[in-house]
Design an enzyme around this catalytic site. Structure first.
Site, short mmCIF file in Angstrom:
data_model
loop_
_atom_site.label_atom_id
_atom_site.label_comp_id
_atom_site.label_asym_id
_atom_site.label_seq_id
_atom_site.Cartn_x
_atom_site.Cartn_y
_atom_site.Cartn_z
N HIS A 49 96.60 27.43 63.20
CA HIS A 49 97.58 26.77 64.05
C HIS A 49 97.27 25.29 64.36
O HIS A 49 98.16 24.55 64.77
CB HIS A 49 97.78 27.54 65.36
CG HIS A 49 96.76 27.21 66.38
ND1 HIS A 49 95.49 27.72 66.36
CD2 HIS A 49 96.79 26.37 67.45
CE1 HIS A 49 94.78 27.23 67.35
NE2 HIS A 49 95.55 26.40 68.04
N ASP A 50 96.02 24.86 64.20
CA ASP A 50 95.68 23.45 64.42
C ASP A 50 95.07 22.81 63.17
O ASP A 50 94.32 21.83 63.27
CB ASP A 50 94.68 23.31 65.59
CG ASP A 50 95.38 23.22 66.95
OD1 ASP A 50 96.52 22.70 67.01
OD2 ASP A 50 94.79 23.69 67.94
N HIS A 55 89.42 20.15 68.92
CA HIS A 55 90.31 20.73 67.90
C HIS A 55 89.57 20.91 66.58
O HIS A 55 89.81 20.20 65.61
CB HIS A 55 91.56 19.86 67.72
CG HIS A 55 92.51 19.99 68.86
ND1 HIS A 55 92.69 19.01 69.82
CD2 HIS A 55 93.34 21.00 69.21
CE1 HIS A 55 93.58 19.42 70.70
NE2 HIS A 55 94.00 20.62 70.36
N ASN A 56 88.69 21.88 66.57
CA ASN A 56 87.91 22.17 65.37
C ASN A 56 88.02 23.67 65.06
O ASN A 56 88.78 24.39 65.72
CB ASN A 56 86.46 21.74 65.61
CG ASN A 56 85.90 22.33 66.89
OD1 ASN A 56 86.11 23.52 67.18
ND2 ASN A 56 85.21 21.52 67.69
N ALA A 57 87.25 24.12 64.08
CA ALA A 57 87.38 25.51 63.64
C ALA A 57 86.95 26.52 64.69
O ALA A 57 87.39 27.67 64.67
CB ALA A 57 86.57 25.71 62.35
N VAL A 58 86.11 26.09 65.64
CA VAL A 58 85.68 27.03 66.68
C VAL A 58 86.86 27.33 67.62
O VAL A 58 87.06 28.47 68.04
CB VAL A 58 84.47 26.49 67.47
CG1 VAL A 58 83.95 27.54 68.44
CG2 VAL A 58 83.36 26.08 66.51
N GLN A 76 91.91 19.62 84.61
CA GLN A 76 91.97 21.08 84.55
C GLN A 76 92.91 21.65 85.61
O GLN A 76 93.67 22.58 85.33
CB GLN A 76 90.57 21.67 84.72
CG GLN A 76 89.71 21.51 83.48
CD GLN A 76 90.34 22.12 82.24
OE1 GLN A 76 90.79 23.26 82.26
NE2 GLN A 76 90.41 21.36 81.16
N ASP A 83 96.52 30.10 72.64
CA ASP A 83 96.18 28.69 72.43
C ASP A 83 95.71 28.01 73.71
O ASP A 83 94.88 27.11 73.67
CB ASP A 83 97.42 27.96 71.88
CG ASP A 83 97.07 26.59 71.33
OD1 ASP A 83 95.90 26.38 70.94
OD2 ASP A 83 97.98 25.73 71.27
ZN LIG Z 1 95.25 24.89 69.49
#
Ligand SMILES: [Zn+2]
Ligand SMILES: *[C@@H]1O[C@H](CO)[C@@H](O)[C@H](O)[C@H]1NC(C)=O
Ligand SMILES: *[C@@H]1O[C@H](CO)[C@@H](O)[C@H](O)[C@H]1NC(C)=O
Length: 439
Positions: free
Chosen positions: A207-208, A167-170, A368, A317
């Site tokens: 969004h995150d 959960h980072n900018a990438v 997964q 997402d």
């Molecule tokens: Zn997300």
């Protein structure tokens, strides 16, 4: 859905009007070098790892104390080589020449966001979103100040935690790129207004925002203040939204718009971001399904358009399994790393390990396959009914191939190919709000 949604926005705006200041303290104009915002769910994992004396019988109370540490890295991040671009021409050296080249194919489903992030020196979210604003004519249409826009995007990018594996900018840049692909789909592109596109891109990019790298159950069981503030409900999503609102106000990007429009923007961005709460997926999905069954979606209707944009953002997402195997596999590894990291902390502090977070009992393949079976396939199946295009077929194609690949891995590991993680079966039951956030 329409009138209902509007009144929901209004109620939410009233209910949450004070939450920006309770959640996010807006920085004064002058105070750029000081702590940006008052309180953060910042969790510095190095504290957990390096201080052995605070180990052993650490209770939830002590974890809470650790969690409430200010994000002291924040101010120093400005000196860590992320420069604030001083003109609209950010891409002007060799690597950036290649990045620029990549942007010509920004609408390709095979777009390699990891490569793009390297070529932009970790500025993928700023570069990509700025480019998309330009491409969609939003700067001109809304008469945006490009300096303010860039500063806003830099703040957004900075508010993601680069130390989160997933959960980072990438991830935010990846979701924004996917959203762009969906906005280009014929059904949407011919009915969307510039306003819709503007909200979609901002919501995707934010969004995150300020995601702590742990999920909602973790925040609840450690009595994090955000869990209290948002009453254990969509805790993270509410925080992402209020953080986005804080940065929108702080940047003054839309200061030239009427207060009414700015409030409408804030609440509609909230509706988009809150839709990404994976524990609410069944509700969104059954609404989507019944609209499709009745064939009554009418994209001239603004409320229907916004509902579709919620579904599009939900798809964006969790679209990782619909990318090519090379990209998809990297995302799977990153998200699992983040889950297991949380599980390690939970073990260390005797907090009870959350579903999917135990590296002793879970595998990437199991996680997964469960994720695809219970969340991704149902969502993208409906999306393909709504938008039956080449892109949708491509996404379903990758999804099938990737699932088969993970099943192959699973067979190699266990000898049996049909394990589905029980944690996902519980997604259908009442304990949904307690389930981990998967995206
Ligand atoms: Zn997300
Ligand atoms: C922006 O920075 C470059 C150097 O990176 C410099 O040459 C240029 O004059 C600067 N532009 C402005 C408007 O400050
Ligand atoms: C949130 O969950 C915690 C732990 O289950 C509980 O103690 C608390 O009362 C809940 N808060 C609200 C507002 O429901």
């Amino acid at each position: 859905a329409s009138a209902l949604q509007i009144s929901r926005w209004e109620k939410k705006m009233k209910k949450n009007s004070q939450d920006v200041t309770r959640d996010v303290r807006v920085r004064s104009r002058a105070g750029f070098e000081t702590e940006r915002r008052g309180s953060h769910p910042y969790i510095d994992f190095r504290i957990f790892h390096s201080n052995s004396e605070i180990e052993v019988s650490v209770s939830a109370r002590n974890v809470r104390r650790l969690l409430s540490f200010q994000r002291y890295l924040r101010s120093s991040r400005f000196f860590r080589g992320i420069t604030v671009p001083n003109s609209s021409n950010i891409l002007d050296d060799d690597y950036n020449g290649q990045a620029k080249c990549m942007l010509e194919k920004v609408g390709n489903w095979n777009f390699d966001i990891f490569l793009f992030d390297r070529l932009t020196n970790g500025n993928s979210l700023v570069s990509l979103t700025f480019h998309l604003f330009n491409l969609h004519g939003l700067i001109e249409h809304f008469q945006l100040d490009t300096m303010k826009l860039r500063r806003f995007l830099v703040m957004v990018q900075e508010d993601y935690h680069s130390q989160n594996p997933y959960h980072n900018a990438v991830h935010a840049a990846d979701v924004t790129q996917a959203m762009h692909c969906y906005l280009k789909e014929p059904k949407l592109s011919k009915s969307l207004t510039p306003w819709d596109v503007l909200l979609s891109l901002i919501a995707a990019a934010t969004h995150d925002l300020d995601h702590p790298g742990v999920n909602q159950p973790f925040l609840i069981k450690t009595n994090h203040y955000l869990a209290t503030l948002y009453k254990n409900t969509s805790v993270l999503e509410n925080h992402h939204w209020r953080s986005a609102v804080g940065l929108l106000r702080e940047s003054g990007l839309f200061a030239h718009m009427s207060l009414e429009n700015r409030q409408l923007m804030e609440s509609q961005i909230g509706d988009l971001i809150l839709a990404t709460d994976i524990s609410q997926q069944n509700e969104y999905l059954s609404m989507f399904r019944s609209h499709l069954d009745r064939g009554d979606l009418c994209l001239e209707n603004a409320n229907h358009r916004h509902f579709i944009l919620q579904m599009a953002l939900k798809c964006a997402d969790i679209c990782n399994p619909c990318r090519t195997w090379e990209l998809s596999k990297q995302w799977s590894e990153k998200v699992t790393e983040e889950f297991f990291h949380q599980g390690d902390i939970e073990k260390k502090y005797h907090l009870g390990v959350s579903p999917l977070c135990d590296r002793q009992t879970e595998t990437i393949a199991n996680i997964q396959i469960g994720f695809m079976t219970y969340l991704v396939e149902p969502l993208f199946g409906e999306w393909a009914r709504f938008s039956n295009t080449r892109l949708s077929q491509t996404m379903l194609g990758h999804l099938g191939l990737n699932k088969a690949s993970w099943k192959g891995v699973q067979r190699e590991q266990s000898g049996s190919g049909d394990d589905v993680d029980p944690a996902f079966e519980e997604m259908d039951s009442d304990i949904l709000p307690q389930e981990p956030r998967l995206s």
